[in-house]
Write a protein that holds these residues in place. Sequence first.
Motif, PDB file in Angstrom:
ATOM      1  N   ASP A 160     -91.235-177.946 -87.325  1.00 59.23           N
ATOM      2  CA  ASP A 160     -91.067-177.731 -85.892  1.00 59.23           C
ATOM      3  C   ASP A 160     -90.289-176.456 -85.614  1.00 59.23           C
ATOM      4  OD1 ASP A 160     -92.283-180.217 -85.408  1.00 59.23           O
ATOM      5  OD2 ASP A 160     -90.374-181.244 -85.726  1.00 59.23           O
ATOM      6  N   ILE A 161     -89.854-175.784 -86.661  1.00 61.40           N
ATOM      7  CA  ILE A 161     -89.107-174.546 -86.468  1.00 61.40           C
ATOM      8  C   ILE A 161     -89.916-173.383 -87.028  1.00 61.40           C
ATOM      9  CG2 ILE A 161     -86.818-175.601 -86.501  1.00 61.40           C
ATOM     10  CD1 ILE A 161     -86.593-174.783 -89.445  1.00 61.40           C
ATOM     11  N   ALA A 162     -89.666-172.210 -86.501  1.00 66.71           N
ATOM     12  CA  ALA A 162     -90.380-171.024 -86.961  1.00 66.71           C
ATOM     13  C   ALA A 162     -89.784-170.529 -88.271  1.00 66.71           C
ATOM     14  CB  ALA A 162     -90.303-169.936 -85.897  1.00 66.71           C
ATOM     15  N   CYS A 163     -90.641-170.169 -89.190  1.00 66.25           N
ATOM     16  CA  CYS A 163     -90.168-169.537 -90.426  1.00 66.25           C
ATOM     17  C   CYS A 163     -89.593-168.170 -90.058  1.00 66.25           C
ATOM     18  CB  CYS A 163     -91.325-169.384 -91.410  1.00 66.25           C
ATOM     19  SG  CYS A 163     -90.905-168.440 -92.886  1.00 66.25           S
ATOM     20  N   PRO A 164     -88.371-167.845 -90.481  1.00 69.02           N
ATOM     21  CA  PRO A 164     -87.765-166.566 -90.102  1.00 69.02           C
ATOM     22  C   PRO A 164     -88.486-165.352 -90.668  1.00 69.02           C
ATOM     23  CG  PRO A 164     -86.441-167.669 -91.764  1.00 69.02           C
ATOM     24  CD  PRO A 164     -87.472-168.659 -91.327  1.00 69.02           C
ATOM     25  N   TYR A 165     -89.383-165.583 -91.638  1.00 68.78           N
ATOM     26  CA  TYR A 165     -90.116-164.466 -92.240  1.00 68.78           C
ATOM     27  C   TYR A 165     -91.503-164.297 -91.642  1.00 68.78           C
ATOM     28  CZ  TYR A 165     -86.193-165.118 -95.260  1.00 68.78           C
ATOM     29  OH  TYR A 165     -84.909-165.266 -95.707  1.00 68.78           O
ATOM     30  N   GLY A 166     -91.902-165.222 -90.762  1.00 74.87           N
ATOM     31  CA  GLY A 166     -93.172-165.075 -90.077  1.00 74.87           C
ATOM     32  C   GLY A 166     -94.205-166.097 -90.505  1.00 74.87           C
ATOM     33  N   ASP A 167     -95.398-165.935 -89.986  1.00 79.45           N
ATOM     34  CA  ASP A 167     -96.529-166.815 -90.244  1.00 79.45           C
ATOM     35  C   ASP A 167     -97.652-166.014 -90.894  1.00 79.45           C
ATOM     36  OD1 ASP A 167     -95.378-169.146 -88.997  1.00 79.45           O
ATOM     37  OD2 ASP A 167     -95.699-168.138 -87.075  1.00 79.45           O
ATOM     38  N   PRO A 168     -98.663-166.685 -91.442  1.00 80.43           N
ATOM     39  CA  PRO A 168     -99.805-165.954 -92.001  1.00 80.43           C
ATOM     40  C   PRO A 168    -100.362-164.940 -91.009  1.00 80.43           C
ATOM     41  CG  PRO A 168     -99.950-168.253 -92.605  1.00 80.43           C
ATOM     42  CD  PRO A 168     -98.789-168.142 -91.651  1.00 80.43           C
ATOM     43  N   GLY A 169    -100.563-163.722 -91.493  1.00 82.97           N
ATOM     44  CA  GLY A 169    -101.036-162.639 -90.644  1.00 82.97           C
ATOM     45  C   GLY A 169     -99.929-161.702 -90.200  1.00 82.97           C
ATOM     46  N   ASP A 170     -98.678-162.198 -90.179  1.00 87.41           N
ATOM     47  CA  ASP A 170     -97.542-161.340 -89.846  1.00 87.41           C
ATOM     48  C   ASP A 170     -97.221-160.430 -91.027  1.00 87.41           C
ATOM     49  OD1 ASP A 170     -97.307-162.429 -87.337  1.00 87.41           O
ATOM     50  OD2 ASP A 170     -95.685-163.813 -87.869  1.00 87.41           O
ATOM     51  N   MET A 171     -96.387-159.431 -90.781  1.00 83.43           N
ATOM     52  CA  MET A 171     -96.073-158.450 -91.827  1.00 83.43           C
ATOM     53  C   MET A 171     -94.574-158.337 -92.053  1.00 83.43           C
ATOM     54  SD  MET A 171     -98.833-155.427 -91.025  1.00 83.43           S
ATOM     55  CE  MET A 171     -98.069-154.381 -92.268  1.00 83.43           C
ATOM     56  N   LEU A 172     -94.229-157.910 -93.245  1.00 82.07           N
ATOM     57  CA  LEU A 172     -92.848-157.648 -93.636  1.00 82.07           C
ATOM     58  C   LEU A 172     -92.764-156.226 -94.175  1.00 82.07           C
ATOM     59  CD1 LEU A 172     -92.355-160.947 -95.660  1.00 82.07           C
ATOM     60  CD2 LEU A 172     -91.360-160.482 -93.409  1.00 82.07           C
ATOM     61  N   TYR A 173     -91.698-155.521 -93.818  1.00 78.58           N
ATOM     62  CA  TYR A 173     -91.477-154.224 -94.469  1.00 78.58           C
ATOM     63  C   TYR A 173     -90.261-154.353 -95.372  1.00 78.58           C
ATOM     64  CZ  TYR A 173     -87.931-152.906 -90.887  1.00 78.58           C
ATOM     65  OH  TYR A 173     -86.838-152.843 -90.065  1.00 78.58           O
ATOM     66  N   VAL A 174     -90.391-153.826 -96.580  1.00 74.29           N
ATOM     67  CA  VAL A 174     -89.398-154.014 -97.630  1.00 74.29           C
ATOM     68  C   VAL A 174     -88.212-153.082 -97.424  1.00 74.29           C
ATOM     69  CG1 VAL A 174     -88.959-153.780-100.112  1.00 74.29           C
ATOM     70  CG2 VAL A 174     -91.107-154.813 -99.290  1.00 74.29           C
ATOM     71  N   ARG A 175     -87.037-153.697 -97.339  1.00 77.46           N
ATOM     72  CA  ARG A 175     -85.802-152.932 -97.330  1.00 77.46           C
ATOM     73  C   ARG A 175     -85.232-152.911 -98.738  1.00 77.46           C
ATOM     74  NH1 ARG A 175     -82.509-154.683 -91.790  1.00 77.46           N
ATOM     75  NH2 ARG A 175     -83.295-152.974 -90.496  1.00 77.46           N
ATOM     76  N   GLU A 176     -84.959-151.734 -99.249  1.00 77.15           N
ATOM     77  CA  GLU A 176     -84.441-151.555-100.600  1.00 77.15           C
ATOM     78  C   GLU A 176     -83.330-150.513-100.579  1.00 77.15           C
ATOM     79  OE1 GLU A 176     -87.035-149.066-103.169  1.00 77.15           O
ATOM     80  OE2 GLU A 176     -88.476-149.184-101.509  1.00 77.15           O
ATOM     81  N   THR A 177     -82.545-150.475-101.650  1.00 74.02           N
ATOM     82  CA  THR A 177     -81.541-149.424-101.794  1.00 74.02           C
ATOM     83  C   THR A 177     -82.261-148.077-101.813  1.00 74.02           C
ATOM     84  OG1 THR A 177     -80.097-150.905-103.040  1.00 74.02           O
ATOM     85  CG2 THR A 177     -79.693-148.539-103.243  1.00 74.02           C
ATOM     86  N   TYR A 178     -81.717-147.095-101.093  1.00 75.28           N
ATOM     87  CA  TYR A 178     -82.404-145.809-100.970  1.00 75.28           C
ATOM     88  C   TYR A 178     -81.381-144.686-100.846  1.00 75.28           C
ATOM     89  CZ  TYR A 178     -81.313-146.043 -95.941  1.00 75.28           C
ATOM     90  OH  TYR A 178     -80.668-146.116 -94.732  1.00 75.28           O
ATOM     91  N   HIS A 180     -76.909-139.250 -99.953  1.00 72.34           N
ATOM     92  CA  HIS A 180     -75.970-140.351-100.081  1.00 72.34           C
ATOM     93  C   HIS A 180     -76.754-141.628-100.382  1.00 72.34           C
ATOM     94  CE1 HIS A 180     -72.413-138.227 -98.289  1.00 72.34           C
ATOM     95  NE2 HIS A 180     -73.390-137.482 -97.785  1.00 72.34           N
ATOM     96  N   LYS A 181     -76.178-142.468-101.250  1.00 70.61           N
ATOM     97  CA  LYS A 181     -76.798-143.760-101.551  1.00 70.61           C
ATOM     98  C   LYS A 181     -76.533-144.714-100.398  1.00 70.61           C
ATOM     99  CE  LYS A 181     -77.171-147.209-105.242  1.00 70.61           C
ATOM    100  NZ  LYS A 181     -76.666-147.615-106.590  1.00 70.61           N
ATOM    101  N   ARG A 182     -77.612-145.358 -99.925  1.00 73.38           N
ATOM    102  CA  ARG A 182     -77.496-146.232 -98.773  1.00 73.38           C
ATOM    103  C   ARG A 182     -77.966-147.641 -99.139  1.00 73.38           C
ATOM    104  NH1 ARG A 182     -74.704-145.859 -95.336  1.00 73.38           N
ATOM    105  NH2 ARG A 182     -75.951-146.103 -93.456  1.00 73.38           N
ATOM    106  N   PRO A 183     -77.262-148.678 -98.680  1.00 66.25           N
ATOM    107  CA  PRO A 183     -77.650-150.059 -98.995  1.00 66.25           C
ATOM    108  C   PRO A 183     -78.919-150.468 -98.253  1.00 66.25           C
ATOM    109  CG  PRO A 183     -75.771-150.039 -97.512  1.00 66.25           C
ATOM    110  CD  PRO A 183     -76.002-148.610 -97.905  1.00 66.25           C
ATOM    111  N   SER A 184     -79.628-151.410 -98.854  1.00 68.34           N
ATOM    112  CA  SER A 184     -80.903-151.863 -98.292  1.00 68.34           C
ATOM    113  C   SER A 184     -80.750-152.405 -96.877  1.00 68.34           C
ATOM    114  CB  SER A 184     -81.527-152.929 -99.201  1.00 68.34           C
ATOM    115  OG  SER A 184     -80.637-154.025 -99.386  1.00 68.34           O
ATOM    116  N   LEU A 185     -79.610-153.014 -96.583  1.00 71.63           N
ATOM    117  CA  LEU A 185     -79.393-153.616 -95.273  1.00 71.63           C
ATOM    118  C   LEU A 185     -79.555-152.609 -94.143  1.00 71.63           C
ATOM    119  CD1 LEU A 185     -78.525-156.170 -93.695  1.00 71.63           C
ATOM    120  CD2 LEU A 185     -76.159-155.414 -93.979  1.00 71.63           C
TER     121      LEU A 185
END
Length: 257
Positions: free
Chosen positions: A80-98, A157-162
């Motif tokens: 009954d709750i929404a998945c915080p990462y989305g549903d099928p068809g939704d997209m995610l963009y990867v955050r990484e150390t950069y 400069h090294k930046r955290p993924s967040l």
Amino acid sequence: MKVRPILYSTQMVQAIKDGRKTQTRRILKLLPADAKWFADNECEMAIEPRDVPKGFQIFWNDVFDPESDEPIDRWRWFDDIACPYGDPGDMLYVRETYYAYGYWITNGVTATGKHKYRFVDLSCYSVWQDKGFGYRYYDDPPDEILSNSSLGKMGYHKRPSLFMPKAAARFFQKIKRRWAERLNDISEADAISEGVELDIEYQAYKDYQNDNSLYVSAKDSFRTIWEMINGKGTWDKNPFVWCVEFELTDNPWKDES
């Protein structure tokens, strides 16, 4: 279609890049301690208050495999709750150390009088990208990396993924399916889909906590990287997790001006 950010460790980004990782698991927040719990007389064990994910209803599934006479699924889930990462068809963009080209400046003071600082990111501008100062990553780091204490000095400069902006993202995932399960219920096939690394010579899986050890089971290998990321003892706690299966896709913003 919604596009959301998701954080990954450097080793998991490498697995995504290599095409080994097509699933991810993230801890699912649970009910408060005083919530009602569900049990069934046919069940071998009761579900304790903190064992039931918020918004879920669980009941005994009496559908049995005709050959083994075993239940096909012990529990059936209705979320009954929404998945915080989305549903099928939704997209995610990867955050990484950069690594970003820019400089640090002072940005006021806190209520206690301490200086605050802000990073001025120049890599997001095409004029700096054209000069060769675009974003860099773990697999192509800059030759010189400045300390974050180098106030006012321009450079990489090294930046955290967040703090990675969407403009710096290079991997994009389209959700194929998602579900919830106990962490320890991961199958061998799904552990492989989590991207654990196979040693080709020994045909065994990497121990992420001991360079001199290998595992025959991908699930055992996954346990070591789970604890490396989430902390010692988190595997034994066996929390409910969101499971997200994805495929790599194109940048949804590539045509934006």
